[in-house]
Design a protein around this motif. Structure first.
Motif, PDB file in Angstrom:
ATOM      1  N   GLY A 236       0.790  -1.222   0.000  1.00 35.39           N
ATOM      2  CA  GLY A 236       0.000   0.000   0.000  1.00 35.39           C
ATOM      3  C   GLY A 236       0.822   1.270   0.000  1.00 35.39           C
ATOM      4  N   LEU A 237       0.104   2.390  -0.030  1.00 38.12           N
ATOM      5  CA  LEU A 237       0.726   3.700  -0.197  1.00 38.12           C
ATOM      6  C   LEU A 237       1.656   4.061   0.950  1.00 38.12           C
ATOM      7  CD1 LEU A 237       0.905   6.449  -1.682  1.00 38.12           C
ATOM      8  CD2 LEU A 237      -1.094   7.170  -0.357  1.00 38.12           C
ATOM      9  N   VAL A 238       1.240   3.846   2.175  1.00 38.92           N
ATOM     10  CA  VAL A 238       2.036   4.287   3.327  1.00 38.92           C
ATOM     11  C   VAL A 238       3.401   3.608   3.327  1.00 38.92           C
ATOM     12  CG1 VAL A 238       2.175   4.335   5.835  1.00 38.92           C
ATOM     13  CG2 VAL A 238       0.002   4.854   4.702  1.00 38.92           C
ATOM     14  N   ASP A 239       3.418   2.290   3.149  1.00 38.91           N
ATOM     15  CA  ASP A 239       4.699   1.575   3.148  1.00 38.91           C
ATOM     16  C   ASP A 239       5.538   1.950   1.932  1.00 38.91           C
ATOM     17  OD1 ASP A 239       4.069   0.365   5.492  1.00 38.91           O
ATOM     18  OD2 ASP A 239       3.548  -1.568   4.627  1.00 38.91           O
ATOM     19  N   LEU A 265      -3.378   5.158  10.326  1.00 35.92           N
ATOM     20  CA  LEU A 265      -3.295   4.649   8.958  1.00 35.92           C
ATOM     21  C   LEU A 265      -2.621   3.289   8.863  1.00 35.92           C
ATOM     22  CD1 LEU A 265      -2.381   7.808   6.835  1.00 35.92           C
ATOM     23  CD2 LEU A 265      -4.616   6.824   7.327  1.00 35.92           C
ATOM     24  N   ALA A 266      -2.227   2.721   9.964  1.00 31.64           N
ATOM     25  CA  ALA A 266      -1.554   1.417   9.916  1.00 31.64           C
ATOM     26  C   ALA A 266      -2.447   0.398   9.217  1.00 31.64           C
ATOM     27  CB  ALA A 266      -1.222   0.951  11.330  1.00 31.64           C
ATOM     28  N   GLY A 267      -1.955  -0.158   8.110  1.00 30.22           N
ATOM     29  CA  GLY A 267      -2.715  -1.143   7.345  1.00 30.22           C
ATOM     30  C   GLY A 267      -3.788  -0.570   6.459  1.00 30.22           C
ATOM     31  N   ARG A 268      -3.939   0.744   6.439  1.00 29.49           N
ATOM     32  CA  ARG A 268      -4.997   1.371   5.628  1.00 29.49           C
ATOM     33  C   ARG A 268      -4.685   1.243   4.155  1.00 29.49           C
ATOM     34  NH1 ARG A 268      -9.975   2.528   6.250  1.00 29.49           N
ATOM     35  NH2 ARG A 268      -9.547   3.503   8.293  1.00 29.49           N
ATOM     36  N   ARG A 269      -5.690   0.871   3.362  1.00 24.09           N
ATOM     37  CA  ARG A 269      -5.553   0.811   1.909  1.00 24.09           C
ATOM     38  C   ARG A 269      -6.633   1.660   1.272  1.00 24.09           C
ATOM     39  NH1 ARG A 269      -2.280  -3.143  -0.302  1.00 24.09           N
ATOM     40  NH2 ARG A 269      -2.443  -1.725  -2.094  1.00 24.09           N
ATOM     41  N   TRP A 270      -6.299   2.218   0.120  1.00 25.65           N
ATOM     42  CA  TRP A 270      -7.239   2.971  -0.690  1.00 25.65           C
ATOM     43  C   TRP A 270      -7.334   2.306  -2.055  1.00 25.65           C
ATOM     44  CZ3 TRP A 270      -3.547   5.309   2.445  1.00 25.65           C
ATOM     45  CH2 TRP A 270      -4.051   6.108   3.487  1.00 25.65           C
ATOM     46  N   PRO A 271      -8.280   2.743  -2.902  1.00 26.22           N
ATOM     47  CA  PRO A 271      -8.347   2.165  -4.247  1.00 26.22           C
ATOM     48  C   PRO A 271      -6.994   2.243  -4.957  1.00 26.22           C
ATOM     49  CG  PRO A 271     -10.286   3.503  -3.821  1.00 26.22           C
ATOM     50  CD  PRO A 271      -9.369   3.696  -2.646  1.00 26.22           C
ATOM     51  N   ASP A 303      -2.710  11.488   5.646  1.00 25.80           N
ATOM     52  CA  ASP A 303      -3.817  11.315   6.588  1.00 25.80           C
ATOM     53  C   ASP A 303      -5.039  10.900   5.779  1.00 25.80           C
ATOM     54  OD1 ASP A 303      -5.313  11.206   8.856  1.00 25.80           O
ATOM     55  OD2 ASP A 303      -5.107  13.316   9.388  1.00 25.80           O
ATOM     56  N   GLY A 304      -6.079  10.479   6.463  1.00 26.94           N
ATOM     57  CA  GLY A 304      -7.289  10.107   5.750  1.00 26.94           C
ATOM     58  C   GLY A 304      -8.025   8.997   6.453  1.00 26.94           C
ATOM     59  N   GLY A 305      -9.051   8.506   5.780  1.00 24.32           N
ATOM     60  CA  GLY A 305      -9.869   7.429   6.314  1.00 24.32           C
ATOM     61  C   GLY A 305     -10.302   6.503   5.208  1.00 24.32           C
ATOM     62  N   GLU A 306     -11.394   5.794   5.440  1.00 28.33           N
ATOM     63  CA  GLU A 306     -11.850   4.812   4.457  1.00 28.33           C
ATOM     64  C   GLU A 306     -12.187   5.459   3.115  1.00 28.33           C
ATOM     65  OE1 GLU A 306     -15.322   1.375   3.978  1.00 28.33           O
ATOM     66  OE2 GLU A 306     -15.033   2.437   5.880  1.00 28.33           O
TER      67      GLU A 306
END
Length: 365
Positions: A236-239, A265-271, A303-306
């Motif tokens: 994902g984006l963060v890593d 955001l740990a583990g957060r993914r976006w499209p 930063d962000g959410g779902e």
């Protein structure tokens, strides 16, 4: 006016309707006046014929003027009929509220009937305002269609870019990468066999060739990293951004690079498209800061959410040079197009000698 207008007078007072007809008769050419005493009758008249303008009394026996106004204005802009509110001297605040809700204007019915002098002019203004409103609405619709088409084009271009770079990366890895690996194995085998008999000059040449092979392998790996961001698909984006920044000090150890993802955001993914666009924009912004702005500090925050993503890249460099800020520069245009492709807001703020801030804000529709 080129043709006679068709006006609807909605008022339960016979005298007031007669005053309106007499006042409006001064229009050139004289209009056709259709009358209604109630809101229900007014809606029926609107359905029976094309009406150019409505003169609406606020006090009706079956419905107040604001409610009728809401029903009249429930259609698209092109189908709405301009409304002039007729009110008594004690209803001015209601008329102002009616204008807030879409009425074109209002006329105060004074006891001396002096308002009739204003009615032709007010009707003309209402019609002219309606033409301007329709023209503005059509321009907005055209602009929305243009932006939609541009967004679709940018999306297709980004899809093509991803497909092309993926294929190119695969070819480099499977073909050129394997060829270089075979060259390395073959060269090492030949060098080992000839080591005992080779003279000093041959050994020196072999060492140079070995170094060139190592350089070629390293350059191919760097191209692969550039074409296909590591970790982006899998982690994902963060890593991927964290890895991108960690790789920068290998070439520039005089720059402070800080990556500040929000803790949640740990583990957060976006499209996938959103992550790809955000990563490439961040990479371009970081590259501009290091290559062109001579920045000593670059800060990347996420930063962000779902259903939202907020990216910020800030540096303390010299600002965007003139040749980078001009219209048509591919780096900045590319960032804007990537943002457009995912329907995100892109902003770039730069101050000479004080740095640049690049922002990307995406929210799911």
């Amino acid at each position: 006016m080129d043709r006679a207008l068709r006006l609807l007078i909605v008022d339960d007072d016979t005298v007031d309707r007669r005053i309106c007809r007499r006042a409006l008769a001064r229009l050139d050419p004289p209009p056709t006046c259709v009358e209604a005493e109630t809101a229900a009758e007014a809606l029926q008249r609107l359905g029976e014929a094309d009406i150019d303008c409505i003169l609406l009394d606020f006090r009706l026996p079956d419905m107040d003027g604001l409610e009728l106004l809401a029903r009249i204005n429930c259609h698209d802009v092109e189908q709405r009929v301009p409304v002039v509110m007729l009110t008594g001297a004690d209803d001015v605040s209601v008329a102002v509220e009616a204008m807030r809700r879409g009425a074109s204007n209002y006329v105060v019915k004074d006891v001396d009937a002096r308002y009739q002098e204003l009615m032709p002019t007010i009707v003309r203004h209402a019609l002219r305002d309606r033409e301007l409103q329709i023209a503005r609405w059509r321009d907005e619709q055209a602009l929305a269609r243009y932006r939609g088409d541009l967004s679709d084009l940018a999306q297709r271009l980004m899809d093509t870019e991803k497909t092309t770079t993926r294929r190119l990366a695969q070819m480099l890895h499977d073909q050129l990468g394997q060829t270089l690996a075979a060259i390395r194995l073959g060269f090492d085998a030949v060098s080992a066999n000839c080591a005992a008999t080779a003279n000093a000059k041959a050994k020196e040449q072999a060492s140079r060739v070995s170094a060139l092979i190592d350089d070629a392998v390293r350059e191919v790996r760097q191209v692969l990293v550039t074409l296909r961001p590591p970790l982006l698909d899998d982690r994902g984006l963060v890593d991927a951004l964290d890895n991108e920044l960690r790789m920068q000090p290998l070439a520039r150890d005089d720059v402070e690079l800080r990556f500040e993802p929000a803790p949640a955001l740990a583990g957060r993914r976006w499209p996938a498209d959103v992550e790809y666009a955000a990563f490439m924009i961040a990479r371009e912004a970081i590259g501009n800061a290091l290559r062109h702005a001579n920045a000593t500090r670059v800060r990347v925050s996420v930063d962000g959410g779902e259903g939202s993503l907020h990216l910020r890249v800030a540096d303390d460099g010299s600002g965007i040079p003139a040749d980078l800020g001009r219209p048509g520069h591919l780096g900045i245009v590319g960032m804007r197009e990537r943002a457009l492709a995912i329907a995100a807001h892109f902003a770039l703020e730069t101050t000479p000698a004080k740095g640049t801030v690049v922002r990307l804000d995406w929210n799911a529709a």
